[in-house]
Each structure stands twice: as C-alpha cells, then as structure tokens.
Write a protein that holds these residues in place. Structure first.
Motif, PDB file in Angstrom:
ATOM      1  N   ILE A 330      -4.531  18.967  -6.202  1.00  0.00           N
ATOM      2  CA  ILE A 330      -5.406  18.641  -7.320  1.00  0.00           C
ATOM      3  C   ILE A 330      -6.501  17.724  -6.781  1.00  0.00           C
ATOM      4  O   ILE A 330      -6.212  16.699  -6.161  1.00  0.00           O
ATOM      5  CB  ILE A 330      -4.649  17.945  -8.461  1.00  0.00           C
ATOM      6  N   VAL A 331      -7.750  18.090  -6.998  1.00  0.00           N
ATOM      7  CA  VAL A 331      -8.882  17.279  -6.560  1.00  0.00           C
ATOM      8  C   VAL A 331      -9.444  16.534  -7.760  1.00  0.00           C
ATOM      9  O   VAL A 331      -9.729  17.135  -8.795  1.00  0.00           O
ATOM     10  CB  VAL A 331      -9.982  18.150  -5.927  1.00  0.00           C
ATOM     11  N   SER A 332      -9.599  15.238  -7.616  1.00  0.00           N
ATOM     12  CA  SER A 332     -10.144  14.419  -8.694  1.00  0.00           C
ATOM     13  C   SER A 332     -10.892  13.247  -8.085  1.00  0.00           C
ATOM     14  O   SER A 332     -10.590  12.832  -6.964  1.00  0.00           O
ATOM     15  CB  SER A 332      -9.009  13.921  -9.591  1.00  0.00           C
ATOM     16  N   ILE A 333     -11.858  12.711  -8.806  1.00  0.00           N
ATOM     17  CA  ILE A 333     -12.647  11.573  -8.331  1.00  0.00           C
ATOM     18  C   ILE A 333     -12.075  10.277  -8.893  1.00  0.00           C
ATOM     19  O   ILE A 333     -11.863  10.151 -10.095  1.00  0.00           O
ATOM     20  CB  ILE A 333     -14.124  11.720  -8.740  1.00  0.00           C
ATOM     21  N   PHE A 334     -11.825   9.320  -8.017  1.00  0.00           N
ATOM     22  CA  PHE A 334     -11.380   7.976  -8.401  1.00  0.00           C
ATOM     23  C   PHE A 334     -12.624   7.135  -8.662  1.00  0.00           C
ATOM     24  O   PHE A 334     -13.429   6.920  -7.761  1.00  0.00           O
ATOM     25  CB  PHE A 334     -10.541   7.397  -7.267  1.00  0.00           C
ATOM     26  N   PRO A 335     -12.833   6.619  -9.892  1.00  0.00           N
ATOM     27  CA  PRO A 335     -14.139   6.034 -10.247  1.00  0.00           C
ATOM     28  C   PRO A 335     -14.393   4.622  -9.743  1.00  0.00           C
ATOM     29  O   PRO A 335     -15.462   4.067 -10.002  1.00  0.00           O
ATOM     30  CB  PRO A 335     -14.097   6.058 -11.780  1.00  0.00           C
ATOM     31  N   SER A 336     -13.479   4.031  -9.019  1.00  0.00           N
ATOM     32  CA  SER A 336     -13.628   2.627  -8.617  1.00  0.00           C
ATOM     33  C   SER A 336     -14.759   2.402  -7.620  1.00  0.00           C
ATOM     34  O   SER A 336     -14.980   3.224  -6.732  1.00  0.00           O
ATOM     35  CB  SER A 336     -12.325   2.149  -7.990  1.00  0.00           C
ATOM     36  N   PRO A 337     -15.466   1.279  -7.725  1.00  0.00           N
ATOM     37  CA  PRO A 337     -16.373   0.858  -6.647  1.00  0.00           C
ATOM     38  C   PRO A 337     -15.572   0.447  -5.415  1.00  0.00           C
ATOM     39  O   PRO A 337     -14.391   0.122  -5.506  1.00  0.00           O
ATOM     40  CB  PRO A 337     -17.099  -0.358  -7.242  1.00  0.00           C
ATOM     41  N   MET A 338     -16.212   0.459  -4.277  1.00  0.00           N
ATOM     42  CA  MET A 338     -15.570   0.119  -3.001  1.00  0.00           C
ATOM     43  C   MET A 338     -15.972  -1.289  -2.574  1.00  0.00           C
ATOM     44  O   MET A 338     -17.158  -1.635  -2.576  1.00  0.00           O
ATOM     45  CB  MET A 338     -15.999   1.129  -1.936  1.00  0.00           C
ATOM     46  N   HIS A 339     -14.966  -2.105  -2.202  1.00  0.00           N
ATOM     47  CA  HIS A 339     -15.228  -3.475  -1.739  1.00  0.00           C
ATOM     48  C   HIS A 339     -15.296  -3.580  -0.216  1.00  0.00           C
ATOM     49  O   HIS A 339     -15.923  -4.488   0.299  1.00  0.00           O
ATOM     50  CB  HIS A 339     -14.113  -4.407  -2.214  1.00  0.00           C
ATOM     51  N   TYR A 340     -14.578  -2.715   0.505  1.00  0.00           N
ATOM     52  CA  TYR A 340     -14.397  -2.843   1.955  1.00  0.00           C
ATOM     53  C   TYR A 340     -13.701  -4.165   2.280  1.00  0.00           C
ATOM     54  O   TYR A 340     -14.101  -4.902   3.170  1.00  0.00           O
ATOM     55  CB  TYR A 340     -15.745  -2.744   2.694  1.00  0.00           C
ATOM     56  N   ALA A 341     -12.634  -4.441   1.529  1.00  0.00           N
ATOM     57  CA  ALA A 341     -11.910  -5.706   1.647  1.00  0.00           C
ATOM     58  C   ALA A 341     -10.547  -5.538   2.294  1.00  0.00           C
ATOM     59  O   ALA A 341      -9.657  -6.359   2.100  1.00  0.00           O
ATOM     60  CB  ALA A 341     -11.776  -6.366   0.272  1.00  0.00           C
ATOM     61  N   GLY A 342     -10.353  -4.469   3.048  1.00  0.00           N
ATOM     62  CA  GLY A 342      -9.174  -4.301   3.880  1.00  0.00           C
ATOM     63  C   GLY A 342      -7.843  -4.432   3.154  1.00  0.00           C
ATOM     64  O   GLY A 342      -7.619  -3.810   2.112  1.00  0.00           O
TER      65      GLY A 342
END
Length: 484
Positions: A330-342
C-alpha cells in the motif's frame, strides 16, 4: 544502508531479540508539476488475489492492528453538518495566520498521526516532549512524543488575541482552516528548543532556518478543530490516506501484519531487498498475509532533496516494474514535515506509524539524519537511531527484530559479482560497493547510469529526467541573473 526492524511481535510469538558536504539552503519550496501524475490511486484501489487460506477466512476478519496511542485514534475534523455553525463562530474570533508548514502540522494533528495529542501543545505538553520525548497520560501511562508540535506567534498577534480564549486559524492564502480553543500562550525559547531537539545550535539546520528562526517569540497551544479535511490540490491528495483510512484498507486486505517503511528518497533495489526480505521473514514466522506500508514523507524537506511529486512517480515505476509487489503493498503519503533530527525524530516516525496500525517498522542506517551543516561529518552517529528506538519510552509495543543474527547481512550493498543489490558478505567485502544517496543523486545529475541492478530502469529514468529539467531551468535563469 543498514537495517533493523522495530516490531510489535504478536503475543503468541513472544520474541524479544534485543540484541557533507555543506549545502546552501535558500529555497525550501517543493516544485509541484502543474499536471497531476496520477488521476487515481491504482495501488489503493487494487483488489489483491487472496491465497486459498485467506479466502477461506470469514469476510469479517480484522487485521492484527495494534491500538493507537491513548487507545483511541484522534479525529479532529468537524462533521459536515456542523461546519456552517463553526465557521460563523470562527469569523468573530481573533485570527492567527498559519505558514505552509504550520498547515502541515494541522494536517498531522487533525488526522490522528500524533494521537493522543488533540491540538498544538500547551506548555506542560511542550516541556514533557522537549525534555523527556514523551507524554504522561492521566492514567499514568506514557506515550512517545519526541518532537514538540507547536504553533508560534509574534508579539503583534499575541496582543491582538488579548484575553480571548479561542482563536481562528487561517491558511497561508487567508482561507479559514479551523479553531484553536481554550488556548494557552507561553514563551518560545528558541535556543533551548533547537539545542534539545537537534543536539546542536550550528547554523544551517534546514527546519530551524525555515521554521524556528523567523518564528515569533510566543507559542500558542489549545484544542484543535479543523473545518474540513486538509487538501493540497497537487494531484497527489488521493495518496494522502489518514490513519483511519489506512486501518480500513488493512482490514479490507485482511492483513495479519503491517510493516512500514519510512523514506524521503527514491527507492533503489537495496531498499526493495530489505522490504521484500522483511516480508519473507514474517511469512516464516507464521503470518499469512503481511502487507507493506510504503510511506514516503510528504511534508517539508530540504532544498536538495528530490521533490515529492518526482519521488511518487519514481515509486510508481518501482511497482510497475515488479520490484515491489502491488498485491502486498500500500502506497501512501505521510504528511509530516521533516526535521532531520536523527534519533530524536526517528521516534516520531515510528510512533506515527503505530497510530496508522503498523506493527512492524523498518529503520535503516542514520534514520532522519543528515551531514553536519558546517563540518564534513555526519550530524549523528549512524547507529544511534536504531539503538534509541529499542530504548525509547512509550514505544514498548515495538521490539527490534535483527536480520540474520550474528551476520552483517543487515547491510544492503551492490554486489559487483552478482551485479545486483544484496546483503553484504564480509567474507568477500571487496566485491561490494556502497552507493550513498548523495552518490545516487550525483549519478542522476550527470546523466551517468548507476551499475546494472541498482535501480529499476523506469525509476532511474524518472530521476534523470527530473535533474535534466532542473538543469534546464537553472540555465534559463542564469542569463537573467547576469543581465540583472
């Protein structure tokens, strides 16, 4: 890319196997093509062929979904029958205008990805998230919440709100989005927030530069009501399935295990190897119909990442070419912004997928990491993400299931002898080639083909065409800059 799986293991198995380059960040806007890539989500609408064992099961069978955090999945979208009344009410309230990324967080909260959170954080929730990476519920239980989800306002907006207890939320274009009720306004200590979230205050952190540095000195928290589902009208909305919709789809497919793969890059055959091997292992464990949730991040990303529309087209080619099986994906988009906070952010990625019903979570090398913004090194230890996931408070319903215990095959690399992506064999280390995401993008920009078997031809063509269009656009802009 190394791999472990964070997994909730069903009780009858009862397993516990716990064993840069500096980039100038100037434009964070994702370029969306004017014409939609997909007119319908064929992967979601697809009716898979069921095995004889699954066909014989009752039509009322439910997938083995773990409960959302807090026990109930949050849904903050106002029922259609009440929207007129709430809209009229909101028009008399003080107004807070949202940025594009604020709107992405409204989307995340309203659909229950952050359950049991019911709005932007008030101060006690913010402090727990910032200092403990979790929230304590009224019954004493703990849920993971590693990233503060907050709404910043400036002095002028704070003064305009005054003593009001409710505020209306306006979208970036001025349209009415929702209401924040029983609000609390408190100080936005930016330096503390940055230091505790990223472990550094070095200049050049993408989310910091785009969101926190220009933000106001106050945070406003409260209970959120969204007037209607958030849509982006970019041709990809049909891929943005809510946790509730995903759970329904898992039931429709009669899944007995769901394993999620978080990504923000194009899929190469090494990724596919890890996902396919995960399914094989689940079948060996006794599961009958494990389903892959291929879940690319769809919110804010840094300037040099491949845009969402291009990634979705590339993912489609991966399934068209049979690298992944559409019957079990199942392909779906996760709407969260990305922090690049490891290691801090990877907890959020895992926690959100719990709310969607996934009971297995694949995590690779240096999850949510990036190069140090000012030094030539990784910002985080590449192994700390998976280690933190094994210890994080509020993620106890997840356990680590290593690949092939005692053997370094959990690392996927290019086998130059077999000419395909394979699990790394240390006994013939010289035969393996490690191709990083940076190297992959360099190949695509230059038009150079990667080794045969690294990525499906259709998916690679999408990337090459994207970088060719980007270079053409840059070439047309350069004369204008020189003239100016």
């Amino acid at each position: 890319m190394s791999l472990t799986i964070k997994a909730h293991i069903a009780a009858h198995f009862n397993l516990n196997l716990r064993t840069a380059k500096q980039t100038k960040l100037t434009d964070y806007n994702v370029k969306i093509r004017p014409k939609p890539i997909y007119h319908s989500n064929q992967l979601i609408a697809f009716q898979p062929k069921m095995s004889a064992a699954v066909k014989s099961a009752s039509s009322a069978i439910k997938s083995s979904l773990i409960e959302p955090d807090g026990g109930v999945l949050v849904d903050l979208v106002v029922p259609e029958s009440e929207r007129g009344l709430r809209t009229t009410e909101a028009e008399s309230m003080p107004r807070v205008k949202l940025t594009k990324i604020d709107l992405e967080w409204v989307h995340v909260i309203s659909e229950g990805w952050a359950s049991p959170l019911r709005g932007f954080m008030r101060e006690n929730e913010y402090l727990q998230s910032l200092h403990f990476n979790c929230l304590r519920m009224k019954d004493g239980s703990i849920v993971n919440m590693s990233l503060p989800i907050v709404l910043a306002i400036d002095d002028e907006t704070k003064e305009r709100i005054g003593s009001s207890t409710n505020v209306a939320l306006l979208g970036p274009t001025g349209d009415l989005i929702g209401i924040l009720r029983s609000i609390e306004i408190y100080k936005h200590n930016k330096e503390e927030r940055i230091a505790r979230t990223w472990g550094t205050t070095a200049a050049g952190l993408p989310y910091v530069e785009e969101v926190i540095t220009p933000a106001g000195n106050w945070l406003v928290g409260g209970d959120l009501e969204v007037l209607k589902p958030i849509k982006y009208n970019d041709g990809l909305d049909h891929y943005r399935l809510s946790p509730q919709q995903l759970r329904k789809e898992f039931d429709n497919r009669q899944a007995d295990a769901i394993f999620a793969f978080q990504l923000r890059n194009p899929i190469h055959n090494g990724h596919a190897l890890l996902m396919n091997d995960t399914r094989r292992r689940l079948l060996e464990m006794g599961y009958k119909n494990p389903i892959l949730l291929l879940h690319p991040l769809g919110g804010f990303t840094k300037a040099d990442d491949v845009p969402l529309d291009v990634r979705m087209e590339q993912h489609s080619k991966v399934l068209e070419d049979g690298v992944l099986d559409p019957e079990t994906t199942i392909v779906s988009i996760f709407p969260s912004p990305m922090h690049y906070a490891g290691p801090t952010e990877v907890q959020w990625h895992a926690k959100a997928r719990i709310n969607a019903g996934a009971n297995f979570y694949i995590v690779g090398r240096d999850p949510a990491g990036m190069g140090h913004p000012t030094e030539k090194r990784d910002l985080y230890d590449p192994d700390h993400g998976k280690k933190v996931l094994s210890m994080a408070l509020g993620l106890e319903k997840l356990n680590i299931l290593p690949f092939r215990v005692g053997f370094l095959s959990e690392v996927a690399a290019y086998d130059t002898v077999e000419k395909k992506m394979a699990f790394f064999d240390p006994s013939r280390a010289k035969d393996f080639l490690f191709i990083s995401g940076t190297k992959m993008r360099t190949f695509a920009r230059s038009g150079e083909n990667p080794p045969d078997g690294f990525m499906c031809p259709g998916g690679w063509k999408v990337l090459v065409q994207y970088y060719e269009s980007l270079q053409a656009e840059e070439a047309t802009q350069q004369p204008a800059i020189l003239t100016s």
